[in-house]
Write an enzyme that holds these catalytic residues in place. Structure first.
Site, PDB file in Angstrom:
ATOM      1  N   GLU A 226       0.850  -1.195   0.000  1.00  0.00           N
ATOM      2  CA  GLU A 226       0.000   0.000   0.000  1.00  0.00           C
ATOM      3  C   GLU A 226       0.886   1.245   0.000  1.00  0.00           C
ATOM      4  O   GLU A 226       0.697   2.147  -0.801  1.00  0.00           O
ATOM      5  CB  GLU A 226      -0.923  -0.011   1.228  1.00  0.00           C
ATOM      6  N   ARG A 304      -6.979   3.872  13.427  1.00  0.00           N
ATOM      7  CA  ARG A 304      -7.894   2.725  13.409  1.00  0.00           C
ATOM      8  C   ARG A 304      -7.812   1.953  14.734  1.00  0.00           C
ATOM      9  O   ARG A 304      -8.798   1.371  15.183  1.00  0.00           O
ATOM     10  CB  ARG A 304      -7.653   1.820  12.203  1.00  0.00           C
ATOM     11  N   GLU A 707     -10.769  -7.486   5.144  1.00  0.00           N
ATOM     12  CA  GLU A 707     -10.042  -7.503   6.410  1.00  0.00           C
ATOM     13  C   GLU A 707     -10.787  -8.087   7.606  1.00  0.00           C
ATOM     14  O   GLU A 707     -10.175  -8.775   8.424  1.00  0.00           O
ATOM     15  CB  GLU A 707      -9.594  -6.074   6.777  1.00  0.00           C
TER      16      GLU A 707
END
Ligand code: MTE
Ligand code: MOS
Length: 757
Positions: A226, A304, A707
């Protein structure tokens, strides 16, 4: 429906970066990296490497024309280290040779002198020395200070959570082709083509349009491509830029293991307060994230962690503190779950400690505190579904949790050297990029005059089945057969300004953009069909099964005919469309807002058998009830659930990432870094999908799947622990992961082992 391009994969015909035809005069690059974790570079001697036959050039930081640092959130990471090194494996120079072997050989001829400096690899130590990245953040709900006095029981503890290697099959790699003028075409194994394009452009002082990035597919990414794929692509681009020759840079497995960042290790402190009945009144947690040497995506991953610190539970008084700590390890990076799994592990540990103290089953506390529709998270959003409780109740009933409990208790009463354990693991994962602006995507759709269709989106296929789903969405939306659809490579000249393929939302965002593009073409084709049929009510024209229907009745007009006729009638058969998730926003001053489009929920039951003399264990079963919404492709989604589960089980158990005190990776090959294989996987995996109204903003009522299932794997830690407890009732066990067989033995027999030493 089988996976698109499955035939290519089975025959070995699917193209990855280094399967592209080899251009004449191609050169190969290899990376010279720091052998020490922290130090001042005193000298760098490249002349012996340059003198080697077949070596074309050696490039260092001095050869970077413009911007020599990069990074999405904070541009703090040197493309090549200049004066100092901050981790073992940090790139210092790029060697270019006529073959891969010669380039690697030349690496050994480079002489580096470094004055070593003290290193930090522990996040708590880094924090206490003020080594942090960004600012610490705190989420709060209710009034934690006054809540403690209402609690019947308060327990405290700490967790130490291991990192994880991505272990994508295809290591990091890039092929660069210099084009006319200053233009470059870059074939890169990246989840983030736009970041790769921008970074190369900035490094070379070029406009973005001079750099074309193309991605056919990845042999796995799992978050490891990523952000970090861009570093290797930049190094390849730098070398191709100077040599003006096609060039390839491929990391070997051992280079990839040593040089790239991994999932963040965390150390966390918790304090939890409950009533006698196990109702959680207060939860306080401090997360120290081991970010490694540079920012990378750590601040976003930390965010997160903050979002998922209460996992699937409503906790009226909560205070969540989290900080990114700078250490001398490779920059930790995105990996499946993106900081969520660590947060969930800590709250599950806190619940385990309460359960032991109150002497009630862990799942009683879990169940009592499960989120209900309308409950608020500490970040201000409310959960808008009851599917979490529904998955729990369905798992409890269809898998008969009471019978499992009874069977395991019986077993443990009748066996001494082996014990069984089980754990229930509910998950609640927010869907959307937490950086609101990233929640956008585009699609470009062409219909050719023979009725075949080409679709390009900003999404990258990395094995997750994106292309299969986009093709299914396109065929369904057009009303035509799947064989009509081709999904093109992901390319920055066809789709600009992409977000990374990440956060499990690639199908959500790019699928919705695809539907919108197709809707434009359909409008034009329906108008054409109405004209041909001599009717005015276009709204009664529909295309299904490659035929035109009017008011529900099949007509003589076909898809083939429409495609040809449209072109003759000068009707545009192409469309580009854009999608941005509505209603998202987050205020980072107040730490409140609406960061997620929706939540994905589910419940797993994990059962294990532990050999208490050897520390080894077998995962007997994992039984899951999962809310998929209305799946676009159930086989692909099932694959994602099983794959995510496997990775989660590995993270908690056998994947043991070890660095020594000098910051060197000890688990640096596949003989000493174990991932789950077919024998490690549970004997039984049962997955049930929740019956669903399909109420989600994703295409056709589907839900993101990439995920969330990873976090079912957390259950295995608590199942093993329960078996350990059955063997040694009175003993306190720690919350340190991974729970390898060695660790199980140490925890069971620590005193004895200590005595011997
Ligand atoms: N599955 C496979 N086979 N390979 C991968 O690299 N990456 C995971 C998940 N599943 C991955 C995978 C991660 S980290 C994410 S964020 C999502 O897929 C990304 O794809 P999606 O947004 O299409 O779900
Ligand atoms: Mo996934 S960690 O968001 O690439």
């Amino acid at each position: 429906m089988k996976r698109i391009n499955a035939t290519y994969h089975v025959r070995g015909e699917a193209e990855f970066v280094d399967d592209l035809p080899l251009p004449a005069e191609i050169l190969y690059a290899a990376v010279f990296a720091s052998p020490v974790a922290h130090g001042k570079i005193l000298s760098l001697e490249i002349k012996h490497a340059l003198a080697l036959d077949g070596i074309v050039a050696v490039f260092t930081a001095d050869d970077i024309p413009e911007c020599d640092r990069w990074g999405t959130i904070i541009a703090d990471c040197p493309i090549l280290a200049r004066n100092e090194v901050q981790y073992v494996g940090q790139p210092i120079a790029v060697v270019v040779g006529s073959t891969r072997a010669i380039a690697r050989k030349a690496l050994k001829l480079i002489r580096l002198e470094v004055a070593e400096l003290p290193i930090i690899i522990d996040p708590r130590a880094a924090f206490s020395r003020g080594q942090i990245i960004g600012t610490p953040r705190t989420f709060a709900l209710g009034d934690i200070d006054s809540a403690w006095s209402q609690c019947d029981l308060i327990v405290e503890g700490k967790c130490d959570i291991g990192g994880q290697e991505h272990l994508y099959l295809e290591t990091q790699r890039t092929r660069v082709i210099p084009l006319e003028g200053k233009n470059l075409r870059v074939y890169s194994a990246t989840q983030n083509p736009t970041l790769t394009q921008k970074t190369i452009a900035q490094m070379l002082g070029l406009p973005c349009h001079a750099v074309e990035v193309d991605v056919k597919r990845l042999g796995g990414g799992f978050g490891g491509k990523e952000e970090q794929a861009t570093h290797w692509a930049s190094l390849a681009a730098l070398a191709a830029w100077h040599t003006r020759k096609p060039l390839e840079l491929v990391l070997s497995r051992s280079e990839d293991l040593i040089m790239t960042g991994k999932r963040h290790p965390y150390s966390s402190d918790f304090k939890i307060g409950v009533t006698d009945e196990g109702k959680i009144l207060a939860y306080q947690v401090k997360h120290y994230q081991n970010a490694g040497a540079y920012a990378d995506l750590s601040p976003a991953i930390l965010e997160r962690t903050l979002f998922h610190s209460t996992n699937a539970y409503f906790i009226p008084n909560a205070q969540i503190f989290a900080v990114s700590c700078r250490t001398n390890l490779p920059p930790s990076t995105a990996m499946r779950g993106f900081g969520g799994p660590q947060a969930m592990f800590v709250i599950e540990s806190a619940i385990a400690k309460v359960a032991k103290t109150l002497d009630i089953p862990r799942e009683e506390i879990q169940k009592k505190n499960l989120l209900r529709s309308g409950d608020g998270f500490p970040y201000g959003q409310e959960i808008q579904t009851n599917s979490l409780r529904r998955t729990w109740l369905e798992a409890e009933q269809t898998y008969n949790l009471e019978a499992i409990r009874g069977r395991i208790n019986d077993y443990n009463a009748n066996h001494f050297a082996t014990k069984k354990g089980y754990a229930v693991m509910p998950i609640c994962f927010g869907i959307s990029f937490t950086a609101t602006f990233l929640n956008q995507a585009s699609a470009l759709v062409h219909v050719y005059t023979d009725g075949s269709v080409s679709v390009t989106t900003g999404g990258v296929e990395m094995g997750q089945g994106l292309n299969t789903k986009i093709a299914a969405i396109a065929a369904k939306t057009f009303g035509i057969g799947l064989s009509r659809i081709k999904i093109e490579s992901t390319n920055t000249t066809r789709i600009a300004n992409m977000s990374a393929s990440a956060a499990s939302v690639t199908t959500d965002l790019n699928g919705n953009a695809t539907i919108r593009a197709i809707a434009q073409i359909l409008d034009r084709l329906q108008a054409l069909a109405a004209k041909e049929l001599g009717v005015k009510d276009v709204e009664n024209i529909a295309i299904a099964k490659e035929k035109v229907f009017y008011a529900g009745k099949e007509t003589d007009l076909t898809w083939d005919y429409l495609a040809k006729a449209a072109n003759l009638d000068r009707i545009n058969l192409s469309a580009h469309a854009f999608y941005a998730t509505p209603e998202l926003g987050f205020n980072r001053e107040r730490e409140k807002g609406h960061p997620f489009a929706y939540h994905v929920c589910g419940t797993a039951i994990v059962e294990v058998t532990l050999d208490c003399l050897r520390g080894t264990y077998k995962i007997d079963a994992v039984k899951i009830v999962h809310d998929l919404g209305r799946s676009v492709n159930e086989l692909v989604d099932r694959g994602q659930i099983e794959g995510g589960l496997a990775q989660g089980l590995g993270w908690m158990t056998i994947e043991d990432l070890q660095f020594n005190e000098k910051g060197e990776l000890l688990s640096n090959n596949l003989a000493n870094y174990k991932i789950p294989d077919i024998y490690f996987m549970p004997d039984e995996i049962d997955i049930k999908f929740l019956e669903n109204d399909g109420n989600s903003p994703a295409p056709y009522g589907s839900k993101a799947v990439g995920e969330p299932p990873f976090m079912y794997g957390i259950g295995v830690f608590f199942a093993i622990r329960q078996a350990m407890k059955a063997f040694k009732l009175e003993k306190e066990f720690g919350f340190t992961s991974p729970l390898t067989p060695e660790r199980v033995l140490c925890e069971l027999y620590a005193e004895r082992l200590l005595h011997k030493a």
